[in-house]
Motif scaffolding. Structure first.
Motif, mmCIF file in Angstrom:
data_model
loop_
_atom_site.group_PDB
_atom_site.id
_atom_site.type_symbol
_atom_site.label_atom_id
_atom_site.label_comp_id
_atom_site.label_asym_id
_atom_site.label_seq_id
_atom_site.Cartn_x
_atom_site.Cartn_y
_atom_site.Cartn_z
ATOM 1 N N THR A 311 0.834 -1.200 0.000
ATOM 2 C CA THR A 311 0.000 0.000 0.000
ATOM 3 C C THR A 311 0.870 1.252 0.000
ATOM 4 O O THR A 311 0.602 2.219 -0.729
ATOM 5 C CB THR A 311 -0.924 0.005 1.229
ATOM 6 N N VAL A 312 1.922 1.213 0.821
ATOM 7 C CA VAL A 312 2.897 2.296 0.869
ATOM 8 C C VAL A 312 4.280 1.680 0.676
ATOM 9 O O VAL A 312 4.635 0.720 1.372
ATOM 10 C CB VAL A 312 2.842 3.056 2.214
ATOM 11 N N ALA A 313 5.051 2.187 -0.277
ATOM 12 C CA ALA A 313 6.401 1.670 -0.522
ATOM 13 C C ALA A 313 7.223 1.704 0.762
ATOM 14 O O ALA A 313 7.104 2.634 1.564
ATOM 15 C CB ALA A 313 7.087 2.481 -1.614
ATOM 16 N N SER A 314 8.055 0.692 0.967
ATOM 17 C CA SER A 314 8.751 0.564 2.245
ATOM 18 C C SER A 314 10.119 -0.080 2.064
ATOM 19 O O SER A 314 10.379 -0.766 1.080
ATOM 20 C CB SER A 314 7.901 -0.283 3.203
ATOM 21 N N ASN A 315 10.998 0.158 3.052
ATOM 22 C CA ASN A 315 12.251 -0.585 3.165
ATOM 23 C C ASN A 315 12.383 -1.178 4.564
ATOM 24 O O ASN A 315 13.467 -1.586 4.985
ATOM 25 C CB ASN A 315 13.461 0.293 2.837
ATOM 26 N N SER A 316 11.269 -1.242 5.283
ATOM 27 C CA SER A 316 11.253 -1.804 6.626
ATOM 28 C C SER A 316 11.356 -3.322 6.562
ATOM 29 O O SER A 316 10.653 -3.982 5.794
ATOM 30 C CB SER A 316 9.957 -1.414 7.345
#
Length: 431
Positions: A311-316
């Motif tokens: 839904t939201v781009a992430s690098n977590s």
């Protein structure tokens, strides 16, 4: 003017820094799970050891020869090459790291006469400070710089630095360079060019632009042709950051249960997330692939690949691992003997500014995850990789007493060297 700095026989050179007794002797480094040879010293190459030869065949093919064997130790290689890059950073106006053992550099205001001396001095400095040999290639385009580094590595007369700065030198280099070795020309295109009578880089550079476009209809091939003719046209931003990141491994043996597969995939996903953070990017798509052993024809075969859009781009790490686990659940089928899995993150973009979602975005939670990842990365950098991992990344195995032993890594590495520069437990002890 461009340059590329390449660590000679990178993995072998890293091992030799702490094993100087192996200088001048045949050394090989194996792939994950100690499967096959992925790196060779010059002495091993002269013996006839080919890249990709299975480890178990070394004793059969080279009986009586003493060959030093190491398992891949990417923690060590990453740390040692980072030291090389730090020296490069201090010596050039601009640079970017292209791979674990290569770094592009740019020059503005340097006289060509001084560049050759600069390259030779850089080799001496890296050798003195880090203990690793490097080769430097310099040219008016990135492709010609890559070509120059090949000559610098192969011919001692260049003193580790080759400069292509005139049209005469360019044509001479092109005539000596096989088309299959040109950066940007893959195996399939090389075979097609050779079938058309194009055997060297010079043959290709002499072709007309209209012929290249009509024959290949490929922007990468056309750019390569331009670069060989001295036209700088490969954008820096296309090389500086990866458009997709893949982490995959063949298993040590075969896996049949979901929990073990989940642990493998979690580790691969965590590694992808770490790479995203290292280059300051985020991913919007997480994909997982899974396959059985194609060489075991007596067993039922299966392969699948699916992806999930965030839904939201992430690098977590938590976000990427969660998405990868969900995809794995959708493609796992009970009853197969799986040999390999991998995680691919795609839709990569800068981590700032970040496009959020109006209905599914918690700013406080996002900042919390960001701080958590930063702390974990810092601890793992100081104390060694996988000092802190998610619970889903830990392998468990029954110890025969009804209890489960926990392992941080299930990859086979019987010949792995220590990590004296990144782990306190491996620090060098002097007599």
């Amino acid at each position: 003017m461009y340059g590329i700095v390449d660590c000679d026989n990178c993995y072998v050179s890293c091992e030799r820094v702490f094993r100087p007794d192996l200088i001048g002797k045949p050394v090989v480094v194996l792939s994950n799970n100690d499967g096959c040879v992925v790196a060779r010293s010059n002495e091993a190459k002269k013996m006839g050891i080919k890249a990709g030869v299975p480890y178990f065949q070394l004793a059969q093919q080279f009986p009586g020869n003493k060959i030093a064997v190491f398992s891949s130790n990417y923690e060590l290689y990453g740390e040692m090459t980072a030291r090389v890059v730090e020296i490069i950073r201090q010596e050039v106006p601009a640079y970017f790291r292209y791979s674990i053992d290569e770094c592009f550099v740019y020059f503005d205001g340097f006289a060509d006469a001084n560049l050759k001396e600069w390259g030779e001095n850089l080799h001496k400095k890296v050798k003195q400070y880090v203990g690793m040999p490097i080769s430097v290639g310099l040219g008016p385009t990135k492709t010609l710089a890559k070509m120059a580094s090949f000559f610098a590595k192969k011919y001692p007369g260049y003193r580790h630095c080759c400069l292509i700065n005139t049209d005469e030198k360019r044509r001479k280099a092109l005539r000596l360079f096989p088309i299959g070795e040109v950066w940007g020309i893959g195996r399939r295109y090389a075979a097609k060019l050779e079938a058309l009578g194009v055997n060297t880089a010079y043959d290709f550079a002499q072709m007309k632009a209209s012929w290249v476009r009509a024959t290949f209809n490929n922007v990468v091939i056309f750019r390569t042709w331009q670069e060989l003719n001295g036209i700088d046209c490969i954008p820096n931003e296309e090389l500086a950051k990866k458009k997709s990141i893949c982490t995959s491994r063949s298993f040590n043996g075969m896996v049949t249960d979901f929990d073990t597969l989940k642990t493998h995939v979690s580790n691969y996903a965590a590694r992808c997330a770490e790479k995203l953070r290292q280059q300051g990017t985020v991913a919007s798509v997480v994909a997982v692939f899974l396959n059985t052993n194609v060489f075991r024809e007596e067993l039922p075969q299966y392969w699948n690949f699916q992806e999930k859009r965030l839904t939201v781009a992430s690098n977590s790490t938590i976000d990427i691992v969660k998405a990868a686990t969900e995809v794995l659940k959708s493609i796992f089928v009970q009853g197969y003997h799986y040999k390999k899995a991998g995680v691919i993150v795609m839709g990569i973009g800068p981590n700032s500014p970040l496009q959020t979602d109006l209905f599914d975005y918690n700013a406080e939670q996002f900042q919390k995850m960001k701080r958590l990842d930063a702390v974990v990365d810092r601890i793992n950098k100081v104390n060694g990789t996988e000092t802190i991992v998610l619970g889903s990344q830990q392998y468990t195995q029954k110890n025969g007493k009804g209890k489960a032993d926990v392992f941080a890594n299930a990859i086979k590495h019987d010949f792995r060297s220590k990590n004296p520069t990144t782990r306190w437990s491996d620090i060098i002890k002097l007599k």
